[in-house]
Design a protein around this motif. Structure first.
Motif, mmCIF file in Angstrom:
data_model
loop_
_atom_site.group_PDB
_atom_site.id
_atom_site.type_symbol
_atom_site.label_atom_id
_atom_site.label_comp_id
_atom_site.label_asym_id
_atom_site.label_seq_id
_atom_site.Cartn_x
_atom_site.Cartn_y
_atom_site.Cartn_z
ATOM 1 N N SER A 115 0.816 -1.204 0.000
ATOM 2 C CA SER A 115 0.000 0.000 0.000
ATOM 3 C C SER A 115 0.850 1.253 0.000
ATOM 4 O O SER A 115 0.341 2.359 -0.117
ATOM 5 C CB SER A 115 -0.920 -0.001 1.229
ATOM 6 N N ASP B 238 -2.011 8.166 -13.014
ATOM 7 C CA ASP B 238 -3.381 7.869 -12.589
ATOM 8 C C ASP B 238 -3.489 6.374 -12.343
ATOM 9 O O ASP B 238 -3.645 5.587 -13.282
ATOM 10 C CB ASP B 238 -4.373 8.318 -13.666
ATOM 11 N N THR B 239 -3.408 5.984 -11.082
ATOM 12 C CA THR B 239 -3.434 4.557 -10.742
ATOM 13 C C THR B 239 -4.852 3.999 -10.738
ATOM 14 O O THR B 239 -5.044 2.820 -10.463
ATOM 15 C CB THR B 239 -2.781 4.322 -9.373
ATOM 16 N N THR B 240 -5.840 4.838 -11.057
ATOM 17 C CA THR B 240 -7.221 4.354 -11.121
ATOM 18 C C THR B 240 -7.576 3.815 -12.499
ATOM 19 O O THR B 240 -8.647 3.233 -12.680
ATOM 20 C CB THR B 240 -8.214 5.473 -10.762
ATOM 21 N N VAL B 241 -6.685 4.038 -13.468
ATOM 22 C CA VAL B 241 -6.923 3.592 -14.843
ATOM 23 C C VAL B 241 -6.042 2.383 -15.119
ATOM 24 O O VAL B 241 -4.823 2.442 -14.928
ATOM 25 C CB VAL B 241 -6.595 4.713 -15.848
ATOM 26 N N PHE C 171 -2.019 -2.356 -9.617
ATOM 27 C CA PHE C 171 -2.939 -1.702 -8.699
ATOM 28 C C PHE C 171 -4.317 -2.346 -8.791
ATOM 29 O O PHE C 171 -4.590 -3.155 -9.683
ATOM 30 C CB PHE C 171 -3.017 -0.207 -9.017
ATOM 31 N N PRO D 257 -7.260 -1.422 -9.917
ATOM 32 C CA PRO D 257 -7.956 -1.429 -11.209
ATOM 33 C C PRO D 257 -7.329 -2.410 -12.210
ATOM 34 O O PRO D 257 -8.046 -3.015 -13.018
ATOM 35 C CB PRO D 257 -7.821 0.014 -11.699
ATOM 36 N N ASP D 258 -6.007 -2.567 -12.159
ATOM 37 C CA ASP D 258 -5.343 -3.531 -13.040
ATOM 38 C C ASP D 258 -5.757 -4.952 -12.681
ATOM 39 O O ASP D 258 -6.048 -5.780 -13.555
ATOM 40 C CB ASP D 258 -3.821 -3.397 -12.932
ATOM 41 N N ARG E 117 -13.021 -1.490 -20.763
ATOM 42 C CA ARG E 117 -12.450 -1.065 -19.481
ATOM 43 C C ARG E 117 -11.152 -0.280 -19.642
ATOM 44 O O ARG E 117 -10.703 0.377 -18.711
ATOM 45 C CB ARG E 117 -12.195 -2.290 -18.604
ATOM 46 N N SER E 118 -10.523 -0.372 -20.802
ATOM 47 C CA SER E 118 -9.229 0.295 -21.012
ATOM 48 C C SER E 118 -9.297 1.100 -22.298
ATOM 49 O O SER E 118 -8.645 0.784 -23.290
ATOM 50 C CB SER E 118 -8.095 -0.740 -21.080
#
Length: 272
Positions: free
Chosen positions: A3, A13-16, A33, A35-36, A212-213
């Motif tokens: 974490s 942007d770690t949310t994508v 991360f 989302p990955d 999603r990507s």
């Protein structure tokens, strides 16, 4: 993964989800991360064999790299190198010939940040952050100018990257631009998602991935379309084949599901 995100470069942007980080997740790596992992799991639910396909590609990298070293190549350029994980290109070639030099290239800031950490202290390796379309900028970057002799053969790797290149970017033309910068005797190792292999769930998996990507659409292609990327090179035996069929070391290089063995095309060629 941890974490502690203090190592993440500013602005990432770690949310994508990222193709490099999803691939790392499928390989069992820790550089991804939530989302990955979520996207990776969704694809696995639709097409469970995708994890095997990733493993087959990684094994092909090793066999292709060893072939190049045995052919006398001592410098390598890995385009779309992704997140460092077990069996990196520099580890493979430098174990065979310690004087081998490797330049990694990726546009993903996290892939580059991790590469810099892993490569610290290894003077024969470097990483360049760049888009694969910036051919001249890649070759003219300080790490490439330092480590790559333009008058000597280079082992060029483009593994599972060109199926993220839309037709309007002219992927065959892009490969040709790299080819034109390479000395005779250079090699190209290339793998690409097949539009002809039809394991259960593949079409649905590609669709789910693209939804999603949105910034990294996947474009599987036919054998003839991928074969065109080798124009100006001479393919070495056995040509462009299903990934594990390229000079396998044994049954362990194949997936149990025959359809998965055809998902990535793979080939190696030499510039005459």
């Amino acid at each position: 993964m941890s974490s502690d995100l203090g190592w993440v470069p500013p602005g990432v942007d770690t949310t994508v989800p990222s193709p490099a980080r999803v691939y790392d997740y499928w390989l069992g790596g820790g550089h991804n991360f939530a989302p990955d992992r979520a996207l990776g799991e969704k694809i696995l639910q639709i097409m469970p064999g995708v994890r095997d396909a990733a493993r087959l590609n990684r094994s092909f990298l090793r066999r292709a790299a060893l072939h190049m070293v045995e052919s006398g190549v001592r410098q390598f350029l890995d385009i779309g190198s992704g997140i460092p994980t077990v069996g990196n290109l520099h580890e493979i070639v430098q174990a065979e010939a310690p004087d081998c030099r490797v330049v990694y290239v990726d546009r993903d800031e996290v892939a580059v940040a991790h590469s810099e950490l892993i490569l610290a202290g290894n003077g024969n390796t470097a990483v360049v952050q760049a888009d694969l379309r910036d051919v001249d900028a890649i070759f003219d970057a300080d790490p490439a100018r330092k480590l790559l002799d333009p008058d000597q053969p280079v082992g060029l790797f483009m593994l599972l990257v060109l199926h993220f290149v839309p037709d309007e970017w002219d992927p065959a033309g892009l490969v040709a631009r790299y080819r034109d910068r390479l000395a005779p005797g250079s090699f190209l190792a290339l793998s690409h998602a097949s539009a002809e292999a039809k394991p259960d769930g593949m079409d649905e998996a590609v669709q789910a991935y693209n939804v999603r990507s949105s910034a990294n659409q996947a474009f599987p292609r036919t054998h003839d379309e991928v074969l065109a990327y080798f124009e100006g090179f001479d393919l070495v035996n056995p040509g462009l084949v299903g990934c594990p069929s390229w000079r396998p070391d044994g049954e362990g290089d194949f997936a149990a599901n025959p359809a998965i063995n055809e998902v990535p095309f793979a080939g190696v060629a030499v510039k005459p």
